[in-house]
Design an enzyme around this catalytic site. Structure first.
Site, PDB file in Angstrom:
ATOM      1  N   LYS A   1       0.932  -1.056  -0.070  1.00 24.81           N
ATOM      2  CA  LYS A   1      -0.267   0.134  -0.147  1.00 24.81           C
ATOM      3  C   LYS A   1       0.997   1.109   0.003  1.00 24.81           C
ATOM      4  CE  LYS A   1      -3.875  -2.718   0.931  1.00 24.81           C
ATOM      5  NZ  LYS A   1      -5.080  -2.841   0.077  1.00 24.81           N
TER       6      LYS A   1
ATOM      7  N   HIS B   1      -6.992 -13.599  -6.997  1.00 27.71           N
ATOM      8  CA  HIS B   1      -7.679 -12.729  -5.897  1.00 27.71           C
ATOM      9  C   HIS B   1      -9.234 -12.492  -6.388  1.00 27.71           C
ATOM     10  CE1 HIS B   1      -9.128  -8.811  -4.381  1.00 27.71           C
ATOM     11  NE2 HIS B   1      -8.136  -9.027  -3.509  1.00 27.71           N
TER      12      HIS B   1
END
Length: 466
Positions: free
Chosen positions: A166, A285
């Site tokens: 992130k 994912h």
């Protein structure tokens, strides 16, 4: 008289067959049906069977050219849902011949392609599928599976640790690679591209791949452990996706990644075949899953999407945390976690498993717990998921007050402490906070992490109850 009997007739006359004995080769489906007021459940269940197999709204002349009894779907059982007056579970059996071999795409187009907009139903949810052995055997499945992955990575006896880099959007490739290096150097096994990191103007894919490869080789040399970064190969076309996967292989990295629902099953299966042929692990994912699986009375339950992924192919798949920021209920989650990992899973309605499933040695998939978890969750996570899992701490690594590497150290120390405690026979769930506190006495990094996130309590209502 000449001609055939034209006209509209009730579906249940043809497609509701309560005496039917299911075959070992049938694909079985459990649908949660909410009929419109006034529509009897038998008619609603039969309508689902008809419209997802051979039926159409009226009798057609060409029905006479085929053997309907051989090809039709059959609603063979209906049961009420406890506590829900308007809902029923309709069980439908589909003959194997209705499906193309090795195509998850075709399986879904047939079973859920058309019926969900049906006017006679207020809502419809596919709760589970039983994939027959004969059909399972037409799929390659996961490129490598749990055991081969452990052997490739030389990591045994514990869950694997990951971290999503992130901020997910906006970093340059070089800074991104730096973040990867710090996490891996600190003790994580994997770092991860966020699902929406593909190839944007601020960071093109090729630059990211290069800097991440450099980061993981450097971390590998320093730690003596094998490291990986999930390079997201998801792209706008299959050709572009393959180009990225091929470049990853040329760099010699161990693992790539794909968003299987937004990318689609056709693209996913293509990539999975390439990964097996070229020794790449494949991390999956599930972006977009909640659009499909979150409504309790309409859509597709995630356990079906998980089974479909095992058929299409993937070595890791995100499967909720039971404890973090994302919804998921313990028994239900453990039900589909077993469907992903185990070879043979018994029917168990208390865990949402409607059918016994035999995978006939199709490789297993590692469940990935990711989303809002941190060091205090570690005892619960090791207890819930066991060794064969990947625990991913994004903010729980990068949010450490001293930086990424100390954040990674904190997670690794917490994990090793929990695994050791468990191996010594301690109950990680009951003594969890104590185990973490003890370990933090000799690990300043863990102590700092404990201070930031404080102890946690597991008290909240889950939405997904049976």
């Amino acid at each position: 008289s000449a001609g055939f009997k034209a006209g509209v007739k009730d579906y249940k006359l043809t497609y509701y067959t309560p005496d039917y004995e299911t075959k070992d080769t049938d694909i079985l489906a459990a649908f949660r049906v909410t009929p419109q007021p006034g529509v009897p459940p038998e008619e609603a269940g039969a309508a689902v069977a008809a419209e997802s197999s051979t039926g159409t709204w009226t009798t057609v002349w060409t029905d006479g050219l085929t053997n309907l009894d051989r090809y039709k779907g059959r609603c063979y059982h209906i049961e009420p849902v406890a506590g829900e007056e308007t809902q029923f579970i309709a069980y439908v059996a589909y003959p194997l011949d209705l499906f193309e071999e090795g195509s998850v795409t075709n399986m879904f187009t047939s079973i859920v392609g058309n019926v969900f907009g049906f006017k006679a139903l207020r809502a419809l949810r596919l709760e589970d599928l039983r994939i027959p052995v004969a059909y399972v055997k037409t799929f390659q499945g996961p490129p490598h599976g749990i055991q081969v992955e452990r052997d490739k990575l030389n990591k045994y006896g514990r869950p694997l640790l990951g971290c999503t880099i992130k901020p997910k959007l906006g970093l340059s490739a070089k800074n991104y690679g730096r973040a990867v290096y710090e996490c891996l150097r600190g003790g994580l096994d994997f770092t991860k591209d966020d699902e929406n990191v593909n190839s944007q103007p601020f960071m093109r894919w090729r630059d990211r791949f290069l800097f991440c490869a450099e980061a993981l080789y450097k971390a590998q040399a320093e730690t003596g452990e094998i490291k990986g970064h999930y390079l997201n190969a998801t792209a706008g076309t299959c050709e572009e996706m393959m180009k990225r996967a091929i470049f990853a292989r040329e760099l010699g990295v161990p693992i790539v990644m794909h968003d299987y629902l937004t990318g689609g099953f056709t693209a996913n299966t293509t990539l999975a075949h390439y990964c097996r042929d070229n020794g790449l692990l494949l991390h999956i994912h599930r972006a977009m899953h909640a659009v499909i699986d979150r409504q309790k009375n309409h859509g597709i339950h995630f356990r079906v999407l998980a089974k479909a992924l095992r058929m299409s192919g993937g070595d890791h798949i995100h499967s909720g945390t039971v404890v973090g920021k994302l919804e998921g209920e313990r028994e239900i989650t453990l039900g589909f976690v077993d469907l992903l990992r185990d070879d043979f899973i018994e029917k168990d309605r208390s865990r949402g498993i409607y059918f016994t499933q035999d995978w006939v040695s199709l490789p297993g998939v590692l469940p990935v717990a990711s989303g809002g978890i941190h060091v205090w969750h570690m005892p619960a996570l090791t207890e819930i998921f066991g060794d064969d899992s990947v625990l991913q701490f994004g903010g729980g690594t990068l949010g450490h007050p001293w930086g990424n590497a100390p954040g990674a150290v904190a997670n690794r120390v917490a994990l090793e402490a929990c695994v050791q405690a468990r191996n010594e026979g301690r109950x990680x769930a009951r003594e969890g906070n104590e185990i973490i506190r003890e370990a933090s006495k000799w690990s300043p990094e863990l102590a700092a992490a404990c201070e930031v996130w404080k102890e946690i309590k597991f008290e909240f209502e889950a939405m997904d109850t049976l």
